[in-house]
Design a protein around this motif. Structure first.
Motif, short mmCIF file in Angstrom:
data_model
loop_
_atom_site.label_atom_id
_atom_site.label_comp_id
_atom_site.label_asym_id
_atom_site.label_seq_id
_atom_site.Cartn_x
_atom_site.Cartn_y
_atom_site.Cartn_z
N HIS A 70 0.81 -1.22 0.00
CA HIS A 70 0.00 0.00 0.00
C HIS A 70 0.85 1.27 0.00
CE1 HIS A 70 -4.12 -1.69 1.47
NE2 HIS A 70 -3.65 -2.31 0.39
N SER A 71 2.08 1.18 0.46
CA SER A 71 2.96 2.36 0.47
C SER A 71 4.10 2.22 -0.52
CB SER A 71 3.52 2.57 1.88
OG SER A 71 2.51 2.99 2.78
N LEU A 72 3.96 1.34 -1.48
CA LEU A 72 5.05 1.10 -2.43
C LEU A 72 4.59 1.21 -3.88
CD1 LEU A 72 6.63 -1.99 -0.62
CD2 LEU A 72 7.59 0.32 -0.73
N SER A 73 3.60 2.07 -4.13
CA SER A 73 3.06 2.18 -5.48
C SER A 73 3.74 3.24 -6.32
CB SER A 73 1.56 2.48 -5.41
OG SER A 73 1.33 3.69 -4.70
N ALA A 74 4.56 4.09 -5.69
CA ALA A 74 5.17 5.20 -6.44
C ALA A 74 6.65 5.31 -6.12
CB ALA A 74 4.47 6.51 -6.10
N GLY A 75 7.40 5.90 -7.07
CA GLY A 75 8.82 6.13 -6.87
C GLY A 75 9.68 5.13 -7.61
N PRO A 76 10.98 5.42 -7.77
CA PRO A 76 11.89 4.50 -8.45
C PRO A 76 11.95 3.16 -7.73
CG PRO A 76 12.89 6.66 -8.14
CD PRO A 76 11.64 6.67 -7.34
N GLU A 77 12.19 2.11 -8.49
CA GLU A 77 12.20 0.76 -7.91
C GLU A 77 13.24 0.62 -6.81
OE1 GLU A 77 13.45 -3.53 -9.58
OE2 GLU A 77 11.62 -2.70 -10.50
N ALA A 78 14.43 1.18 -7.01
CA ALA A 78 15.48 1.06 -6.00
C ALA A 78 15.07 1.72 -4.69
CB ALA A 78 16.78 1.69 -6.52
N GLU A 79 14.38 2.84 -4.80
CA GLU A 79 13.92 3.54 -3.59
C GLU A 79 12.84 2.75 -2.89
OE1 GLU A 79 11.03 7.27 -3.00
OE2 GLU A 79 12.92 7.79 -4.00
N ARG A 80 11.92 2.18 -3.65
CA ARG A 80 10.85 1.38 -3.04
C ARG A 80 11.43 0.14 -2.38
NH1 ARG A 80 7.48 -0.47 -7.24
NH2 ARG A 80 8.84 0.40 -8.83
N CYS A 81 12.43 -0.46 -3.02
CA CYS A 81 13.08 -1.63 -2.45
C CYS A 81 13.73 -1.30 -1.12
CB CYS A 81 14.11 -2.18 -3.44
SG CYS A 81 14.89 -3.72 -2.91
N GLU A 82 14.40 -0.16 -1.03
CA GLU A 82 15.06 0.23 0.20
C GLU A 82 14.05 0.55 1.30
OE1 GLU A 82 17.37 0.88 3.23
OE2 GLU A 82 17.99 -0.06 1.35
N ARG A 83 12.95 1.17 0.95
CA ARG A 83 11.91 1.46 1.94
C ARG A 83 11.34 0.18 2.53
NH1 ARG A 83 7.71 4.58 -1.11
NH2 ARG A 83 6.61 4.60 0.89
N LEU A 84 11.11 -0.81 1.66
CA LEU A 84 10.60 -2.09 2.14
C LEU A 84 11.63 -2.79 3.02
CD1 LEU A 84 8.49 -4.33 2.17
CD2 LEU A 84 9.44 -5.17 0.00
N ALA A 85 12.89 -2.76 2.59
CA ALA A 85 13.95 -3.40 3.37
C ALA A 85 14.11 -2.74 4.73
CB ALA A 85 15.27 -3.35 2.59
#
Length: 247
Positions: A70-85
């Motif tokens: 729900h919080s990973l729908s926007a932004g560059p993939e590398a940034e979303r990956c780091e937020r999830l990690a």
């Protein structure tokens, strides 16, 4: 319950809690004037895990990161990956420090998470939707995510989709998935099929009726016809392929 379920459980059933394994989720937060908002902010997640332990009066056995997609729908993939990690590391650290027993991820729609699962810490639990009303692309995404993450356990949730009262269960007999269907009720057959769609170690259900819970527990003695499950999955893939061709 307005984010008060932990303290309510502790008040109503404090003497029983030591006899149960308690799992909970973090990721949604109260907002004045609104029901809630979702966030992967590490500080908010850390505080939520600590509050869960405080409100329960004991450490939860499992804390799951609730619907991170729900919080990973926007932004560059590398940034979303780091937020999830970063969010996963908060729960991993909470488990290693004793604030909770173990940790995991709960995803209603795991499709956005597959590409982001690189370099994530290995969760103890992955929870995904299961059952006959889950679309094939969601089922296969859940299995792919489980293969990438390698959780110790795969849990299922929402085995009846919209609920046991949904009209679909009046139009369809899930007994075809059992070897001895005559021994089962419709809900028992649907529940046992859900345990194989995808194949999970446990299934979360919600009920306030002990009779319903007893019915589902009793269904665990029923044997699923694995050949029917295999044929069903093949039919789902073929139907999905025809749908893509038409598009």
């Amino acid at each position: 319950m307005g984010f008060r379920s932990h303290e309510t459980l502790a008040r109503v059933a404090a003497d029983l809690l030591p006899r149960f394994r308690v799992s909970t989720k973090v990721g949604y937060f109260p907002v004045p004037g609104r029901a809630s908002e979702h966030s992967l902010d590490p500080e908010r997640l850390r505080a939520a895990v600590e509050r869960a332990a405080r409100d329960l009066g004991r450490e939860p056995d499992v804390v799951l990161l609730h619907n991170p997609e729900h919080s990973l729908s926007a932004g560059p993939e590398a940034e979303r990956c780091e937020r999830l990690a970063a969010a996963c590391r908060v729960l991993e650290e909470a488990a290693s420090s004793g604030v909770c027993g173990s940790w995991g991820i709960s995803s209603w729609d795991p499709r956005p998470l597959g590409a982001l699962a690189v370099r994530l810490p290995r969760p103890d639990v992955l929870m995904v939707r299961c059952g006959l009303l889950v679309r094939t692309e969601v089922l296969e995404s859940a299995e792919l995510l489980a293969a990438k993450l390698g959780p110790s356990q795969l849990w299922g949730m929402s085995p009846f989709g919209g609920g046991a009262a949904d009209s679909v269960w009046e139009r369809f007999d899930p007994g075809v998935f059992l070897r001895e269907a005559e021994r089962a009720t419709v809900m028992q057959a649907a529940f046992r099929a859900a345990c194989r769609l995808p194949e999970v170690d446990a299934v979360a259900v919600g009920t306030d009726n002990p009779v319903h819970l007893r019915e589902l527990v009793g269904s665990l003695a029923l044997e699923v016809d694995e050949e029917v499950v295999i044929r069903y999955r093949r039919l789902l893939r073929e139907a999905a392929g025809r749908s893509q061709d038409r598009q």
